[in-house]
Write a protein that holds these residues in place. Sequence first.
Motif, PDB file in Angstrom:
ATOM      1  N   GLY A   1      -0.673   1.371   6.428  1.00  0.00           N
ATOM      2  CA  GLY A   1      -2.020   0.878   6.643  1.00  0.00           C
ATOM      3  C   GLY A   1      -2.041  -0.403   7.440  1.00  0.00           C
ATOM      4  O   GLY A   1      -2.991  -0.658   8.161  1.00  0.00           O
ATOM      5  N   GLU A   2      -1.001  -1.232   7.303  1.00  0.00           N
ATOM      6  CA  GLU A   2      -0.947  -2.398   8.173  1.00  0.00           C
ATOM      7  C   GLU A   2      -0.109  -2.058   9.403  1.00  0.00           C
ATOM      8  O   GLU A   2       0.524  -1.004   9.464  1.00  0.00           O
ATOM      9  N   ILE A   3      -0.154  -2.955  10.359  1.00  0.00           N
ATOM     10  CA  ILE A   3       0.572  -2.701  11.594  1.00  0.00           C
ATOM     11  C   ILE A   3       2.062  -2.569  11.295  1.00  0.00           C
ATOM     12  O   ILE A   3       2.586  -3.254  10.423  1.00  0.00           O
ATOM     13  N   ASN A   4       2.715  -1.651  11.956  1.00  0.00           N
ATOM     14  CA  ASN A   4       4.140  -1.382  11.719  1.00  0.00           C
ATOM     15  C   ASN A   4       4.411  -0.970  10.277  1.00  0.00           C
ATOM     16  O   ASN A   4       5.477  -1.271   9.736  1.00  0.00           O
TER      17      ASN A   4
ATOM     18  N   GLY B   1      12.041   0.676  17.603  1.00  0.00           N
ATOM     19  CA  GLY B   1      12.027  -0.066  18.860  1.00  0.00           C
ATOM     20  C   GLY B   1      11.136   0.539  19.921  1.00  0.00           C
ATOM     21  O   GLY B   1      10.850  -0.103  20.936  1.00  0.00           O
ATOM     22  N   LEU B   2      10.677   1.787  19.715  1.00  0.00           N
ATOM     23  CA  LEU B   2       9.813   2.418  20.725  1.00  0.00           C
ATOM     24  C   LEU B   2       8.351   2.002  20.567  1.00  0.00           C
ATOM     25  O   LEU B   2       7.585   2.058  21.518  1.00  0.00           O
ATOM     26  N   GLY B   3       7.970   1.621  19.334  1.00  0.00           N
ATOM     27  CA  GLY B   3       6.587   1.231  19.115  1.00  0.00           C
ATOM     28  C   GLY B   3       5.654   2.412  18.868  1.00  0.00           C
ATOM     29  O   GLY B   3       6.052   3.570  19.007  1.00  0.00           O
ATOM     30  N   TYR B   4       4.437   2.120  18.514  1.00  0.00           N
ATOM     31  CA  TYR B   4       3.442   3.156  18.187  1.00  0.00           C
ATOM     32  C   TYR B   4       4.068   4.210  17.276  1.00  0.00           C
ATOM     33  O   TYR B   4       4.219   5.370  17.651  1.00  0.00           O
ATOM     34  N   TYR B   5       4.424   3.765  16.057  1.00  0.00           N
ATOM     35  CA  TYR B   5       5.211   4.633  15.174  1.00  0.00           C
ATOM     36  C   TYR B   5       4.447   5.846  14.665  1.00  0.00           C
ATOM     37  O   TYR B   5       5.053   6.801  14.193  1.00  0.00           O
ATOM     38  N   SER B   6       3.114   5.824  14.792  1.00  0.00           N
ATOM     39  CA  SER B   6       2.358   7.024  14.404  1.00  0.00           C
ATOM     40  C   SER B   6       2.736   8.198  15.310  1.00  0.00           C
ATOM     41  O   SER B   6       2.610   9.353  14.904  1.00  0.00           O
TER      42      SER B   6
END
Length: 362
Positions: free
Chosen positions: A261-264, A79-84
């Motif tokens: 490699g793909e988003i999320n 839920g925070l986003g930008y998982y990298s």
Amino acid sequence: MPEAATIVKNLLRWYLTEARELPWRQNRDPYGIWVSEIMLQQTQVKTVIPYWERWMKRLPDVDRLARARETTVIKLWEGLGYYSRARNLQRAAQMIQNEHKGCFPSDYEALLALPGVGPYTAGAVSSIAFGQPRPIVDGNVIRVLTRVDGIRESTKLSQTIRELWSRSESLVRFASELWRPGRNVCGDFNQSLMELGATVCLPRQPLCCDCPLRRCCRARAEGMIEVIPNLGARKKMIARMFIAVVVRRTGRYLVRQRSAGEINGGLWEFPNVELTSQDPSGAVWLDSGMGLDPSKLSALGEVKHSITNNRITLKVYCSDVSPDYCVMEEAGEWLEASELERYAFTAAHRKIVRRAINENGR
DNA sequence: TAAACGTGGGT
DNA sequence: TACCCAAGTTT
């Protein structure tokens, strides 16, 4: 330009009484401060607080983070986003274990070498946790300093940003010369700059009457508060439509994991597809792809969300299928409702879980 | 250098 | 509603 002494002294005095009590300000634990700084990248304080509390309870130090399962780390980040950011946090913890013998580095260059730590975060950690006179430039600092100094040039120009780093540097250097026993003037000054930007020097309708720098602010004196900072144009949002389906078979739900490699990448979701002119209602995908009869679906409404510059509408449907149903097209997993809680879903699909399963009591 | 990377708060 | 934008970094 206003003198460094005026800016620094007024901000430090103001910060003494006006600083918010934030959980990561309770001590100077470099690990907790570092975690907070990573979470705070492009994310508001209010959003971060509960995540930080939960994270620190579960992974209280570098060692625990380094040894954690990646699924645990991602679930804590859900839920925070930008998982990298979360993956880099763990990689960095493992680097600290291997290359610094588990001792959190205080050296600026060593901090900068950690994955996910750029110039801002290295400056923030070295000043806030270690009291070093390192500059910071973030969105708040850009706003505060361009206004105080009356800088009208676009903040998209690298020259403008270079000037702000230079200004930030001379200010924190001045602060470092005001050493007081028991006070971290460098860390406090840097935080005061950001605190002002976050609570007073707001993007729109700033609270100039409450500002400790109102008497020296050039943008205010020149009536330029509304046009400084000069941020330049934003990218336009693109509207996209998707269809998602919650397939339930003998009490289990069909989900899939997004590929790296793909988003999320690595997060879980319900089967879904973008609507195109080829298949404007998704009926073709439902029928040939999923083996479902579009007329037998129940509608669960729409979920709206945005990711970077895509404004996405998800049309959500639910389908109960017989025990002998199997999916033709894609590999997925059948999870019980309790398992859906333990997996990390993308924000949009977490909304679907709540809507389709939790709130309906199915 | 610019685009990609997520999500939610606030107006 | 429809934006703006947030304690940035990576590629």
